[in-house]
Design a protein around this motif. Structure first.
Motif, PDB file in Angstrom:
ATOM      1  N   SER A  33      81.697 -16.522 -20.403  1.00  0.00           N
ATOM      2  CA  SER A  33      80.504 -16.563 -21.049  1.00  0.00           C
ATOM      3  C   SER A  33      80.456 -15.249 -22.049  1.00  0.00           C
ATOM      4  CB  SER A  33      79.508 -16.521 -19.794  1.00  0.00           C
ATOM      5  OG  SER A  33      79.584 -15.008 -19.443  1.00  0.00           O
ATOM      6  N   THR A  34      81.315 -14.241 -21.737  1.00  0.00           N
ATOM      7  CA  THR A  34      81.236 -13.118 -22.719  1.00  0.00           C
ATOM      8  C   THR A  34      81.860 -13.570 -23.896  1.00  0.00           C
ATOM      9  OG1 THR A  34      83.006 -12.075 -21.370  1.00  0.00           O
ATOM     10  CG2 THR A  34      80.781 -11.263 -21.332  1.00  0.00           C
ATOM     11  N   ILE A  35      83.026 -14.169 -24.014  1.00  0.00           N
ATOM     12  CA  ILE A  35      83.512 -14.909 -25.115  1.00  0.00           C
ATOM     13  C   ILE A  35      82.642 -15.932 -25.738  1.00  0.00           C
ATOM     14  CG2 ILE A  35      85.490 -16.331 -25.953  1.00  0.00           C
ATOM     15  CD1 ILE A  35      87.246 -15.174 -23.706  1.00  0.00           C
ATOM     16  N   MET A  36      81.898 -16.598 -25.277  1.00  0.00           N
ATOM     17  CA  MET A  36      80.974 -17.656 -25.781  1.00  0.00           C
ATOM     18  C   MET A  36      79.812 -16.811 -26.461  1.00  0.00           C
ATOM     19  SD  MET A  36      79.063 -20.601 -23.821  1.00  0.00           S
ATOM     20  CE  MET A  36      77.385 -20.378 -23.584  1.00  0.00           C
ATOM     21  N   ASN A  37      79.407 -15.689 -25.718  1.00  0.00           N
ATOM     22  CA  ASN A  37      78.207 -15.247 -26.450  1.00  0.00           C
ATOM     23  C   ASN A  37      78.660 -13.626 -27.347  1.00  0.00           C
ATOM     24  OD1 ASN A  37      76.170 -16.968 -25.351  1.00  0.00           O
ATOM     25  ND2 ASN A  37      76.359 -16.139 -23.617  1.00  0.00           N
ATOM     26  N   PHE A  38      79.647 -13.102 -27.120  1.00  0.00           N
ATOM     27  CA  PHE A  38      79.956 -11.805 -27.538  1.00  0.00           C
ATOM     28  C   PHE A  38      81.424 -11.859 -27.993  1.00  0.00           C
ATOM     29  CE2 PHE A  38      76.774 -11.357 -24.434  1.00  0.00           C
ATOM     30  CZ  PHE A  38      75.718 -10.636 -24.924  1.00  0.00           C
ATOM     31  N   GLU A  39      81.901 -12.995 -28.906  1.00  0.00           N
ATOM     32  CA  GLU A  39      83.374 -12.781 -29.100  1.00  0.00           C
ATOM     33  C   GLU A  39      83.821 -11.838 -29.844  1.00  0.00           C
ATOM     34  OE1 GLU A  39      84.373 -16.664 -30.899  1.00  0.00           O
ATOM     35  OE2 GLU A  39      86.457 -16.424 -30.481  1.00  0.00           O
ATOM     36  N   ASP A  40      82.652 -11.502 -30.790  1.00  0.00           N
ATOM     37  CA  ASP A  40      83.150 -10.152 -31.970  1.00  0.00           C
ATOM     38  C   ASP A  40      83.658  -9.135 -31.014  1.00  0.00           C
ATOM     39  OD1 ASP A  40      82.378 -12.032 -33.671  1.00  0.00           O
ATOM     40  OD2 ASP A  40      80.182 -11.055 -34.256  1.00  0.00           O
ATOM     41  N   GLU A  41      83.091  -8.684 -30.073  1.00  0.00           N
ATOM     42  CA  GLU A  41      83.507  -7.411 -29.373  1.00  0.00           C
ATOM     43  C   GLU A  41      85.090  -7.717 -28.735  1.00  0.00           C
ATOM     44  OE1 GLU A  41      81.123  -5.637 -26.194  1.00  0.00           O
ATOM     45  OE2 GLU A  41      79.465  -6.526 -27.173  1.00  0.00           O
ATOM     46  N   TYR A  42      85.452  -8.883 -28.392  1.00  0.00           N
ATOM     47  CA  TYR A  42      86.761  -9.179 -28.173  1.00  0.00           C
ATOM     48  C   TYR A  42      87.509  -8.983 -29.415  1.00  0.00           C
ATOM     49  CZ  TYR A  42      85.832 -10.922 -23.259  1.00  0.00           C
ATOM     50  OH  TYR A  42      85.365 -11.045 -22.024  1.00  0.00           O
ATOM     51  N   LEU A  43      87.107  -9.756 -30.444  1.00  0.00           N
ATOM     52  CA  LEU A  43      87.933  -9.484 -31.747  1.00  0.00           C
ATOM     53  C   LEU A  43      88.193  -8.585 -32.291  1.00  0.00           C
ATOM     54  CD1 LEU A  43      86.542 -13.007 -33.366  1.00  0.00           C
ATOM     55  CD2 LEU A  43      88.609 -12.709 -32.026  1.00  0.00           C
ATOM     56  N   SER A  44      87.031  -7.397 -32.314  1.00  0.00           N
ATOM     57  CA  SER A  44      87.203  -6.065 -32.751  1.00  0.00           C
ATOM     58  C   SER A  44      88.344  -5.316 -32.120  1.00  0.00           C
ATOM     59  CB  SER A  44      85.932  -5.525 -32.816  1.00  0.00           C
ATOM     60  OG  SER A  44      85.485  -5.077 -31.446  1.00  0.00           O
ATOM     61  N   LEU A  45      88.674  -5.596 -30.827  1.00  0.00           N
ATOM     62  CA  LEU A  45      89.696  -4.774 -29.942  1.00  0.00           C
ATOM     63  C   LEU A  45      91.033  -5.204 -30.309  1.00  0.00           C
ATOM     64  CD1 LEU A  45      87.381  -4.468 -26.745  1.00  0.00           C
ATOM     65  CD2 LEU A  45      88.107  -2.457 -28.223  1.00  0.00           C
TER      66      LEU A  45
END
Lengths: 531, 180, 238
Positions: free
Chosen positions: A514-526
């Motif tokens: 669900s965090t990937i679904m809604n906040f993927e940018d946060e993952y990608l930026s890391l």
């Protein structure tokens, strides 16, 4: 015990009532901030002031607004005294005398209370959880009498089915259907089990209900036992809840004494006993098959369903397993009728839901709202929003099995289906508010750490899969992961979700997905560049 | 047709994979007609050349030299093959990981179990520093093909090389995938 | 006894009433990988390798515990299942120390065989290298926890066939470990009858006869079936 005796107990208890009562919360949250001593001190002050015959101090269950505890309530005005301490408890006396009182007071018309609707919590904060008489005086056990003498088991099941009640443990299985399955199973013995192994981080609904109103669960379970034809009940409660355990023990003892548990309850041809089984601290024992293994005295690990407990449960006999909150709905539904209940809530989710509101929010505590209330109403109106004018980033529901709903979806009405659509789930009712400073990858890692530690280790996807997901999340947070790792994370989440043996593993990836679904940018930026 | 630029590399392993390579016997002659060996423990050259087409790497990554060399190889090579179990999963080389970080295993090997030379401290000036953890190749660089076995027998090596030389995808199956 | 007709991967096969998908598939010569399943022992559905797609369920179902029903359509080899099975093997290989080259069961290992059969050429996860003990306190047998995959065959055979219940599982999650009696050395176990059935059924080199060297461990897997046949049907045949 017959009806006349029951009514007499009720009448006697009501006559004892004094014109004014000060209700002092003695549920775990307030007890841990010294509410028992406050109650004792207030009682002593009133006695010294010769007010003891006019004012009574009564220990009651949860008053809801835990963040302002210890909480006390004035039964006449309905006002709540907040953050009471041993030092300022005298101020309450001033208030009673109409003098200026320096304790913060909250009106029952405050949005925190006004927006709520209490069905499960109807007695919470009103009755003394350690007194069966107090429960009876509030209409307790009359419903059981009516069920035993005026309804057939089929009629009870029909009422529950028509009400549209769904399991409050999280999955939302129709309660009436479950009951009818157990009722239809033919066997020499049947069991009713109350699942009180509430283990989600941040969730305390079941604990509060048991601490505040234990008899309601006993009455609900007894009605269920009558409906499905069971003779023995178990309440499986986690060992971390000593106060709830002690109140349940008291309640069972009192009910037995009055003949409300045991042989020929209310002189009907119906026997039912309830025993407590205390969990030793494994989250997985909240999963029904593992829970049953644990009751049987075995290692608490799940086994594949089917066969479902309704067919093949404790020691191979048909077993009805419902959550605390589900049982708490039974008495009000039978008492007020299924029609009344089915008018509350949404099309597919009827009634109310209790939430444990926590996190970055002005008012935390226990709330009960009709299904269909929007998340915005819950967090902004009831919860008072993020303190210091902070912004909400996401709301986590369903604990380690649920997910994070972004602030943009705040206007979603809360029901089983809409939360699943957002990649989260109702779960048992934990609701954690997160502000804009929250790192969503860290949130995912937190829940994955929990799931990894609580996996029983039986099936490989959950035992090793959650470990690897946690490992990859750590790598991402340390800036050591690449796009390749991120793809691997997504694949692994999908695999663990689809292949795990029980609900723990099947839902463990939800916080990540669900965090990937809604906040993927946060993952990608890391992520760092590929190798 | 130009010959394929072919290399073999020996990192932290026992050289058994290279011995197994020599078991290709007379097929080595056929091979030599298709490939030009540009770098290998079988040859005497110091530097890994640019523009290598195909490289088999034996052994795990156990020290800093292995690590940097592997990175260099990746940059200079088109197709990399993890050659044998050590390259693939660490195998025996990685058994020291069970005992903790580099210092712990050095202590265990050279002080606790046997200390012939009265070692008190490890002098890293003359040798490359051990990494704390022995790692398989694909944890460090992208690997194109994996050839398991301890060692991979000659038939397996031949199968893989024949396919790669003919620009086909070597799909190893069954016994050719056996570890150990 | 009634007979059910159903299909696996489009092939129509028959099954006896009450048979599991796995049993029916094996009777028909269709391969479905398993690790925790062992003929004669109860099925626990733990390894998840035998998961199949079943027409009447949205969830993947373990073939070892799912009963055949009339007209059921089973898919046992979709790309998704193949990928998940590989991942399961890779997870197993990464969680403990499975160096085949120095294992007594090298060449006779069900995990090693499955890795080959399912096409696992490398492990995509970081190897964990836990430091796990080897217990050789028993005079005949030893247990190397580094090779254990927690299939619990030993636990079940000891409980269900031998009736000793020497083995059980302790701890949870990644820390789960099989133990003898109250987590004491095997050699000190009072309940162990030294029958060796646990060693027979162990799929890897975790349980072994003392004294065997690398790749020397041979396990007679049909021995258990022989015992069960003898006990249940009074037939002493192999």
């Amino acid at each position: 015990m017959d009806l006349a005796e029951l009514l007499e107990i009720s009448e006697k208890e009501r006559r004892k009532k004094k014109p004014l009562e000060i209700h002092c919360c003695v549920a775990a949250s307030c007890v841990s901030s010294n509410s028992q001593s406050i109650k004792d001190k207030l009682t002593e002050i009133l006695r010294n002031q010769n007010l003891a015959d006019k004012v009574d101090v009564i220990g009651v269950g949860c008053l809801g607004l835990c963040s302002k505890g210890p909480l006390l309530r004035n039964s006449q005005s309905g006002e709540f005294y907040c953050n009471v301490s041993l030092d300022n408890v005298e101020e309450i006396l001033k208030d009673l005398k109409g003098e200026k009182c320096r304790i913060e007071k909250i009106s029952p018309d405050d949005p925190f209370y006004k927006k709520q609707m209490h069905i499960v919590l109807e007695n919470s904060g009103k009755i003394d959880p350690e007194s069966i008489e107090s429960y009876i005086a509030n209409g307790g056990y009359i419903t059981l009498y009516q069920v035993l003498h005026e309804m057939t088991p089929q009629e009870v099941i029909e009422e529950i089915t028509k009400s549209g009640l769904r399991g409050r443990g999280g999955a939302g299985y129709p309660t009436g259907l479950k009951w009818s399955l157990v009722a239809k199973s033919v066997a020499e013995k049947k069991f009713v089990v109350c699942n009180a192994d509430e283990g989600d981080p941040g969730a305390f609904m079941d604990r509060s209900v048991l601490e505040s109103d234990p008899h309601k669960i006993i009455e609900g379970m007894t009605i269920a036992a009558y409906a499905v034809g069971a003779q023995q009940g178990y309440i499986y409660i986690r060992g971390e809840y000593p106060l709830a355990i002690s109140r349940l023990q008291t309640a069972i003892r009192q009910a037995k004494k009055y003949g409300l548990l045991g042989s020929q309850i209310f002189e009907a041809n119906f026997d039912f006993k309830i025993d407590l089984r205390i969990g030793a601290g494994a989250f997985v024992c909240g999963e029904e098959t593992a829970l049953m293994q644990s009751i049987e005295g075995k290692r608490g690990t799940p086994y594949p369903r089917p066969p479902y407990p309704a067919e093949y449960g404790l020691w191979g006999y048909p077993t009805l397993i419902n959550n605390v909150e589900t049982f708490a709905n039974v008495v009000p539904i039978i008492r007020n009728g299924s029609e009344w209940f089915s008018k509350i809530g949404t099309e597919n989710s009827k009634g109310t839901k209790v939430f444990a509101l926590a996190g970055k929010i002005a008012r935390t505590g226990l709330i009960e709202v009709p299904m269909g209330t929007t998340l915005r109403e819950i967090v902004e109106e009831i919860g008072g929003g993020v303190p210091n004018k902070g912004k909400i980033k996401a709301i986590q529901t369903g604990g380690p099995s649920g997910g994070c709903i972004p602030a943009s979806k705040l206007d979603t009405p809360v029901d089983y289906e809409s939360l699943i659509e957002l990649g989260s789930m109702m779960g048992s009712g934990g609701m954690i508010v997160m502000d804009e400073n929250t790192n969503m990858v860290e949130v995912a890692k937190f829940f994955m750490e929990f799931s990894k530690d609580e996996s029983c280790g039986k099936c490989i996807p959950c035992r090793a899969g959650t470990y690897e997901i946690h490992n990859i999340l750590s790598k991402i947070l340390n800036g050591e992961a690449t796009q390749y790792d991120f793809e691997k994370l997504k694949l692994l989440c999908k695999m663990v979700k689809e292949t795990s043996l029980c609900g723990l593993g099947q839902s463990a990836p939800n916080p990540v997905l669900s965090t990937i679904m809604n906040f993927e940018d946060e993952y990608l930026s890391l992520l760092k560049e590929d190798i | 047709m130009d010959k394929i630029k072919f290399a073999t590399v020996w990192l932290a392993g026992c050289s058994g994979c290279h011995m197994s390579f020599l078991d290709l016997d007379e097929w080595l002659i056929d091979l030599s007609e298709k490939v030009e060996l540009v770098f290998s423990p079988f040859m005497d050259n110091k530097d890994y050349p640019d523009g290598v087409d195909l490289c088999l790497i034996e052994g795990a990554v156990a020290n800093e030299e292995n690590y940097h060399f592997l990175k260099e190889i990746r940059k200079k090579t088109k197709t990399l093959v993890s050659f044998g179990d050590c390259a693939l999963n660490g195998n025996v080389t990685a058994l020291r990981n069970l005992h903790g970080k580099a210092d712990k295993s050095l202590e265990l090997s050279y002080k606790k179990l046997v200390n012939l030379n009265n070692i008190s401290e490890f002098d890293y000036n003359s040798i490359s520093k051990l990494l704390d953890r022995v790692r398989p190749l694909h944890e460090i660089v992208k690997i194109d093909y994996f050839l398991p076995g301890c060692p991979p027998d000659a038939a397996r090596i031949k199968f893989l090389l024949e396919k790669l030389i003919n620009n086909e995808v070597p799909e190893l199956q069954g016994q050719f995938l056996k570890n150990g | 006894m009634s007979v059910k007709t159903f299909s696996i991967d489009g092939k129509v096969i028959s099954a006896k009433e009450g048979q599991t998908i796995l049993e029916a598939a094996r009777d028909a010569g269709i391969f479905i990988p398993t690790l925790c399943h062992f003929p004669g022992l109860t099925n626990v559905g733990a390894c998840r390798l035998c998961l199949v797609e079943v027409s009447n369920s949205s969830k993947l179902q373990p073939a070892c515990t799912t009963k055949v029903s009339e007209g059921m359509e089973v898919r046992s080899n979709s790309e998704k299942l193949k990928e998940y099975r590989k991942l399961i093997i890779e997870l197993l290989l990464s969680e403990r120390n499975h160096q085949c080259s120095v294992c007594v069961a090298n060449g006779n290992c069900e995990l090693q065989n499955l890795a080959m059969t399912l096409g696992v050429d490398h492990v995509r996860f970081d190897f964990r290298f836990p430091n796990l003990p080897v217990d050789i306190s028993h005079e005949l047998f030893g247990i190397d926890h580094n090779r254990c995959i927690l299939c619990t065959r030993c636990v079940r055979v000891c409980d269900e066939i031998e009736g000793a219940h020497t083995w059980d599982v302790a701890n949870r999650g990644a820390n789960a470990i099989v133990i003898t009696d109250m987590n004491q050395p095997w050699g000190e176990s009072e309940s162990c009858t030294s029958c060796g059935k646990c060693v027979l059924v162990c799929p890897t080199g975790a349980l072994f006869k003392r004294g065997v060297s690398v790749a020397e461990l041979q396990k007679d897997k049909s021995h258990l079936e022989f015992i069960i046949q003898a006990r249940v049907k009074k037939q002493w045949i192999r």
